[in-house]
Design a protein around this motif. Structure first.
Motif, mmCIF file in Angstrom:
data_model
loop_
_atom_site.group_PDB
_atom_site.id
_atom_site.type_symbol
_atom_site.label_atom_id
_atom_site.label_comp_id
_atom_site.label_asym_id
_atom_site.label_seq_id
_atom_site.Cartn_x
_atom_site.Cartn_y
_atom_site.Cartn_z
ATOM 1 N N VAL A 157 -71.724 -34.534 -76.687
ATOM 2 C CA VAL A 157 -71.495 -33.551 -75.620
ATOM 3 C C VAL A 157 -70.038 -33.109 -75.589
ATOM 4 O O VAL A 157 -69.725 -31.911 -75.503
ATOM 5 C CB VAL A 157 -71.922 -34.146 -74.261
ATOM 6 N N VAL A 158 -69.111 -34.069 -75.658
ATOM 7 C CA VAL A 158 -67.682 -33.728 -75.620
ATOM 8 C C VAL A 158 -67.290 -32.890 -76.835
ATOM 9 O O VAL A 158 -66.542 -31.909 -76.723
ATOM 10 C CB VAL A 158 -66.841 -35.020 -75.545
ATOM 11 N N ALA A 159 -67.808 -33.264 -78.021
ATOM 12 C CA ALA A 159 -67.498 -32.493 -79.228
ATOM 13 C C ALA A 159 -68.027 -31.068 -79.116
ATOM 14 O O ALA A 159 -67.361 -30.104 -79.515
ATOM 15 C CB ALA A 159 -68.080 -33.188 -80.455
ATOM 16 N N ALA A 160 -69.239 -30.904 -78.564
ATOM 17 C CA ALA A 160 -69.795 -29.563 -78.393
ATOM 18 C C ALA A 160 -68.946 -28.736 -77.427
ATOM 19 O O ALA A 160 -68.722 -27.542 -77.654
ATOM 20 C CB ALA A 160 -71.231 -29.664 -77.889
ATOM 21 N N ALA A 161 -68.467 -29.372 -76.350
ATOM 22 C CA ALA A 161 -67.629 -28.652 -75.395
ATOM 23 C C ALA A 161 -66.308 -28.224 -76.023
ATOM 24 O O ALA A 161 -65.850 -27.086 -75.836
ATOM 25 C CB ALA A 161 -67.372 -29.543 -74.175
ATOM 26 N N LEU A 162 -65.701 -29.124 -76.797
ATOM 27 C CA LEU A 162 -64.442 -28.773 -77.460
ATOM 28 C C LEU A 162 -64.640 -27.667 -78.494
ATOM 29 O O LEU A 162 -63.808 -26.761 -78.619
ATOM 30 C CB LEU A 162 -63.836 -30.019 -78.113
ATOM 31 N N MET A 163 -65.761 -27.738 -79.254
ATOM 32 C CA MET A 163 -66.006 -26.713 -80.264
ATOM 33 C C MET A 163 -66.313 -25.366 -79.626
ATOM 34 O O MET A 163 -66.025 -24.311 -80.212
ATOM 35 C CB MET A 163 -67.182 -27.140 -81.156
#
Length: 364
Positions: free
Chosen positions: A28-34
């Motif tokens: 989830v965090v990686a998707a938000a950052l991307m």
């Protein structure tokens, strides 16, 4: 008392569901950052893996202590390295499958050659959206015949050399020279083998001689070291007790080798030969200079140029049949590449099957 024992056993230990929670949070965090910098699937997967490893190690360090954290860090590095090494293989296979399946399923691709196929047919297939004409049959036949003759040359030479090194040489200076030369031959570039075969037959039959047999000789130069090394290692692991028992019964050495040693090691020898075939069947450079390339079927390895799968792929990519419409040639090249990979996979599977069939039967 029971509750106290349970708490003693589970204290300072993370719950079993912790990795799943950390993985979900990392995704989830990686998707938000991307989403902030521009979404990319590969970068998202890489960032998720890094965040998961960092979160897993950090949570373990806080709850379980330094030793467990270091253990999970090492595990993360090992698994990450494995996935990084696996990524190019999966990418290559996926790319070849996606681009090669349409051409491989084209009617007539496996049963026809490129004889008579010109840019006119390719332009018509692009304009009218009809199936691409021309196939790989002539190249498939050439690859099979060239590899067969290379095997017939390499296996006797390589097997007899390994038998001499293990059974007769007794570590003398001549055997050390042979071992050194075999090791050198293992690392020579394939184009050198092709140039050697070309020069050899230029002296025997005249300059410019290009036939399937010349290509087979070039491939045998690459195969012999592999067969020698694999057969030598297999012969070395045959227990000396078997030889000594045979000698004690009065059996001669050559018969002991033929009836005892080779049957015991035949599983590994067959696997080594099969892997040597798989190693050379995809060579391109030596075939270009020894067999050339042809568009028609040639089943005579001793006369005329002969096509093969690697040279077929090379010519279809480098010199498309229709330069203005290269897509049909690219389709043929991808389909031939997929066919070549399937052949190599079949050979490797065959090596494992042969090893299992001929493996010595052991008792309880």
């Amino acid at each position: 008392m029971t509750e106290r024992k349970r708490s003693a056993l589970t204290q300072n230990r993370l719950p079993k569901y912790t990795p799943y929670v950390v993985a979900g949070a990392a995704i989830v965090v990686a998707a938000a950052l991307m989403a902030l910098v521009g979404f990319n699937v590969f970068a998202w997967a890489l960032l998720s893996a890094i965040l998961f490893a960092a979160g897993n190690v950090t949570s373990s360090a806080v709850v379980e202590g330094r030793r467990k954290a270091i253990d999970k860090l090492a595990t993360s590095l090992v698994v990450g390295s494995f996935l990084v090494a696996l990524l190019p293989l999966v990418s290559v296979i996926w790319t070849v499958l996606v681009n090669g399946i349409p051409g491989l399923l084209t009617p007539g691709f496996l049963g026809s050659s490129m004889n008579g196929v010109t840019g006119v047919q390719d332009n018509a297939s692009v304009t009218n959206n009809t199936p691409v004409m021309g196939g790989v049959y002539h190249a498939l036949v050439g690859s099979v015949l060239i590899t067969l003759w290379a095997t017939l040359i390499s296996v006797p030479v390589g097997l007899l050399t390994s038998i001499y090194l293990v059974e007769y040489s007794a570590g003398n200076k001549f055997s050390k020279v042979i071992t050194f030369l075999v090791d050198v031959m293992t690392g020579i570039p394939s184009i050198v083998a092709g140039l050697f075969a070309t020069a050899l037959f230029a002296l025997i039959m005249g300059p410019g001689t290009k036939t399937g047999f010349v290509a087979a000789v070039a491939l045998s130069v690459l195969m012999i070291p592999v067969v020698v090394r694999s057969s030598e290692e297999m012969l070395k692991i045959v227990p000396n007790e078997l030889r000594e028992a045979s000698y004690a019964l009065g059996v001669r050495k050559w018969r002991t080798i033929l009836k005892i040693v080779i049957p015991t090691a035949i599983s590994g020898i067959a696997s080594g030969v099969t892997l040597a075939i798989a190693r050379v069947i995809g060579e391109t450079a030596p075939l270009l200079v020894t067999a050339g390339f042809a568009s028609s079927i040639n089943t005579n390895v001793f006369a005329g140029w002969m096509a093969s799968l690697p040279t077929f792929i090379y010519t279809q990519i480098m010199t498309p049949t229709s330069p203005s419409n290269p897509d049909p040639s690219a389709q043929r090249a991808w389909a031939a590449a997929l066919l070549l990979i399937l052949l190599v996979m079949a050979l490797n599977f065959g090596a494992r099957l042969v090893a299992r069939i001929f493996a010595p039967k052991t008792g309880r």
